[in-house]
Motif scaffolding. Structure first.
Motif, PDB file in Angstrom:
ATOM      1  N   ASP A  69       0.828  -1.219   0.000  1.00 13.50           N
ATOM      2  CA  ASP A  69       0.000   0.000   0.000  1.00 13.50           C
ATOM      3  C   ASP A  69       0.860   1.266   0.000  1.00 13.50           C
ATOM      4  O   ASP A  69       0.326   2.358  -0.214  1.00 13.50           O
ATOM      5  CB  ASP A  69      -0.898   0.034   1.243  1.00 13.50           C
ATOM      6  CG  ASP A  69      -1.921  -1.082   1.245  1.00 13.50           C
ATOM      7  OD1 ASP A  69      -2.584  -1.282   0.215  1.00 13.50           O
ATOM      8  OD2 ASP A  69      -2.061  -1.762   2.285  1.00 13.50           O
ATOM      9  N   GLU A  72      -0.528   4.186   1.934  1.00 12.13           N
ATOM     10  CA  GLU A  72      -1.961   4.424   1.828  1.00 12.13           C
ATOM     11  C   GLU A  72      -2.631   3.617   2.961  1.00 12.13           C
ATOM     12  O   GLU A  72      -2.025   2.697   3.516  1.00 12.13           O
ATOM     13  CB  GLU A  72      -2.506   3.957   0.474  1.00 12.13           C
ATOM     14  CG  GLU A  72      -2.141   4.836  -0.713  1.00 12.13           C
ATOM     15  CD  GLU A  72      -3.013   6.089  -0.817  1.00 12.13           C
ATOM     16  OE1 GLU A  72      -3.436   6.635   0.231  1.00 12.13           O
ATOM     17  OE2 GLU A  72      -3.237   6.547  -1.957  1.00 12.13           O
ATOM     18  N   THR A  76      -6.145  -0.541   0.806  1.00 11.16           N
ATOM     19  CA  THR A  76      -6.800   0.323  -0.184  1.00 11.16           C
ATOM     20  C   THR A  76      -6.064   0.407  -1.521  1.00 11.16           C
ATOM     21  O   THR A  76      -6.600   0.948  -2.478  1.00 11.16           O
ATOM     22  CB  THR A  76      -6.941   1.769   0.345  1.00 11.16           C
ATOM     23  OG1 THR A  76      -5.633   2.312   0.601  1.00 11.16           O
ATOM     24  CG2 THR A  76      -7.769   1.804   1.624  1.00 11.16           C
ATOM     25  N   ALA A  77      -4.838  -0.112  -1.590  1.00 16.72           N
ATOM     26  CA  ALA A  77      -4.042   0.087  -2.813  1.00 16.72           C
ATOM     27  C   ALA A  77      -3.423  -1.207  -3.328  1.00 16.72           C
ATOM     28  O   ALA A  77      -3.786  -1.709  -4.398  1.00 16.72           O
ATOM     29  CB  ALA A  77      -2.960   1.138  -2.560  1.00 16.72           C
ATOM     30  N   ILE A 108     -11.905   5.475   1.951  1.00 16.09           N
ATOM     31  CA  ILE A 108     -11.488   4.083   1.741  1.00 16.09           C
ATOM     32  C   ILE A 108     -12.044   3.530   0.434  1.00 16.09           C
ATOM     33  O   ILE A 108     -11.314   2.985  -0.400  1.00 16.09           O
ATOM     34  CB  ILE A 108     -11.928   3.198   2.933  1.00 16.09           C
ATOM     35  CG1 ILE A 108     -11.281   3.668   4.242  1.00 16.09           C
ATOM     36  CG2 ILE A 108     -11.596   1.730   2.656  1.00 16.09           C
ATOM     37  CD1 ILE A 108      -9.781   3.573   4.254  1.00 16.09           C
ATOM     38  N   ARG A 109     -13.354   3.647   0.231  1.00 13.85           N
ATOM     39  CA  ARG A 109     -13.984   3.103  -0.977  1.00 13.85           C
ATOM     40  C   ARG A 109     -13.443   3.791  -2.227  1.00 13.85           C
ATOM     41  O   ARG A 109     -13.185   3.155  -3.249  1.00 13.85           O
ATOM     42  CB  ARG A 109     -15.501   3.297  -0.889  1.00 13.85           C
ATOM     43  CG  ARG A 109     -16.314   2.694  -2.032  1.00 13.85           C
ATOM     44  CD  ARG A 109     -16.344   1.193  -1.929  1.00 13.85           C
ATOM     45  NE  ARG A 109     -15.455   0.536  -2.877  1.00 13.85           N
ATOM     46  CZ  ARG A 109     -15.177  -0.742  -2.848  1.00 13.85           C
ATOM     47  NH1 ARG A 109     -15.654  -1.509  -1.898  1.00 13.85           N
ATOM     48  NH2 ARG A 109     -14.374  -1.274  -3.746  1.00 13.85           N
ATOM     49  N   LEU A 111     -10.512   5.175  -2.675  1.00 15.53           N
ATOM     50  CA  LEU A 111      -9.141   4.731  -2.955  1.00 15.53           C
ATOM     51  C   LEU A 111      -9.133   3.348  -3.596  1.00 15.53           C
ATOM     52  O   LEU A 111      -8.433   3.115  -4.590  1.00 15.53           O
ATOM     53  CB  LEU A 111      -8.315   4.708  -1.664  1.00 15.53           C
ATOM     54  CG  LEU A 111      -7.885   6.061  -1.102  1.00 15.53           C
ATOM     55  CD1 LEU A 111      -7.269   5.886   0.273  1.00 15.53           C
ATOM     56  CD2 LEU A 111      -6.909   6.759  -2.054  1.00 15.53           C
ATOM     57  N   ILE A 112      -9.906   2.434  -3.033  1.00 12.06           N
ATOM     58  CA  ILE A 112      -9.976   1.084  -3.591  1.00 12.06           C
ATOM     59  C   ILE A 112     -10.420   1.130  -5.049  1.00 12.06           C
ATOM     60  O   ILE A 112      -9.826   0.498  -5.931  1.00 12.06           O
ATOM     61  CB  ILE A 112     -10.938   0.200  -2.762  1.00 12.06           C
ATOM     62  CG1 ILE A 112     -10.334  -0.069  -1.378  1.00 12.06           C
ATOM     63  CG2 ILE A 112     -11.235  -1.115  -3.482  1.00 12.06           C
ATOM     64  CD1 ILE A 112     -11.298  -0.725  -0.398  1.00 12.06           C
ATOM     65  N   ASP A 113     -11.450   1.920  -5.321  1.00 11.27           N
ATOM     66  CA  ASP A 113     -11.969   2.025  -6.691  1.00 11.27           C
ATOM     67  C   ASP A 113     -10.946   2.647  -7.635  1.00 11.27           C
ATOM     68  O   ASP A 113     -10.781   2.203  -8.777  1.00 11.27           O
ATOM     69  CB  ASP A 113     -13.256   2.855  -6.711  1.00 11.27           C
ATOM     70  CG  ASP A 113     -14.443   2.142  -6.063  1.00 11.27           C
ATOM     71  OD1 ASP A 113     -14.337   0.919  -5.835  1.00 11.27           O
ATOM     72  OD2 ASP A 113     -15.450   2.812  -5.769  1.00 11.27           O
ATOM     73  N   TYR A 115      -7.560   2.793  -7.352  1.00 10.41           N
ATOM     74  CA  TYR A 115      -6.404   1.914  -7.609  1.00 10.41           C
ATOM     75  C   TYR A 115      -6.813   0.726  -8.478  1.00 10.41           C
ATOM     76  O   TYR A 115      -6.065   0.306  -9.369  1.00 10.41           O
ATOM     77  CB  TYR A 115      -5.778   1.439  -6.294  1.00 10.41           C
ATOM     78  CG  TYR A 115      -4.844   2.481  -5.696  1.00 10.41           C
ATOM     79  CD1 TYR A 115      -3.560   2.669  -6.205  1.00 10.41           C
ATOM     80  CD2 TYR A 115      -5.252   3.285  -4.634  1.00 10.41           C
ATOM     81  CE1 TYR A 115      -2.707   3.625  -5.670  1.00 10.41           C
ATOM     82  CE2 TYR A 115      -4.402   4.242  -4.094  1.00 10.41           C
ATOM     83  CZ  TYR A 115      -3.140   4.415  -4.623  1.00 10.41           C
ATOM     84  OH  TYR A 115      -2.287   5.370  -4.105  1.00 10.41           O
TER      85      TYR A 115
END
Length: 205
Positions: A69, A72, A76-77, A108-109, A111-113, A115
């Protein structure tokens, strides 16, 4: 061993809420190659907020995977990037996603989306191909039989002549995929008077 990986190293850019995400991908055949690629991209973008990454390689008879990550929030990454590698069923590949923070927190959501999308976009831009073991042979034959072999190659498209030399006879080198090797050799063995295996590698033909 047949496996799916990417064809060419490539870079793409994705922007969301003023944060710029830069995706880089490369085919890497070992942990060492993966780490060198990660270091190369991290040095190229050493002023970025984050350089997050994931890789999966086949080395020493087993699959080895890792991700980071790079500061991050946890999960999340690196994990979303690795999730894209798994989604496409890739092996011997490394993805680095660089982020320049644009002043707006994504959560959080978000960042996940971001990356995941950057990693997926760079995979699609590079093109996924199947790598197979390729055998390389050298052969000699006369001109009439070489014409037969050329026609056979064009018709079946399961082997490729990579070098040829014409004198009083024809000397040529060709590549054939492991799955097609026995079929091709059985078709041409009576057309050549020299046939030697000179090596093997991997490729897509």
């Amino acid at each position: 061993m047949n496996y799916k990986s990417i064809k060419d190293p490539i870079e793409i850019t994705y922007t969301v809420e003023r944060s710029k995400f830069i995706g880089n991908i490369a085919k890497t055949n070992s942990v060492d190659e993966a780490q060198k690629f990660i270091k190369q991209i991290s040095q190229m973008y050493n002023n970025a907020t984050h350089n997050c990454w994931a890789y999966k390689v086949h080395e020493g008879g087993r699959e080895i995977a890792n991700y980071s990550d790079n500061n991050e929030p946890s999960g999340t990454a690196g994990k979303p990037i690795y999730g894209v590698i798994e989604k496409f069923g890739l092996l011997n590949v490394t993805i680095v996603v660089t982020r320049y923070f644009g002043g707006v927190k994504l959560g959080i959501r978000g960042l996940i989306d971001a990356y995941s999308k950057t990693a997926e976009d760079v995979v699609k831009a590079s093109k996924v191909v199947t790598y197979e073991k390729v055998f390389i042979y050298e052969a000699k034959c006369d001109y009439s039989n070489f014409s037969f072999i050329q026609n056979l190659m064009q018709k079946q498209n399961n082997f490729k002549i990579i070098k040829q030399n014409f004198s009083d006879e024809v000397y040529f080198i060709f590549e054939v995929l492991e799955d097609n090797k026995e079929d091709v050799l059985s078709l041409i063995k009576n057309k050549v008077y020299k046939l030697n295996l000179v090596g093997n590698s991997e490729g897509t033909l």
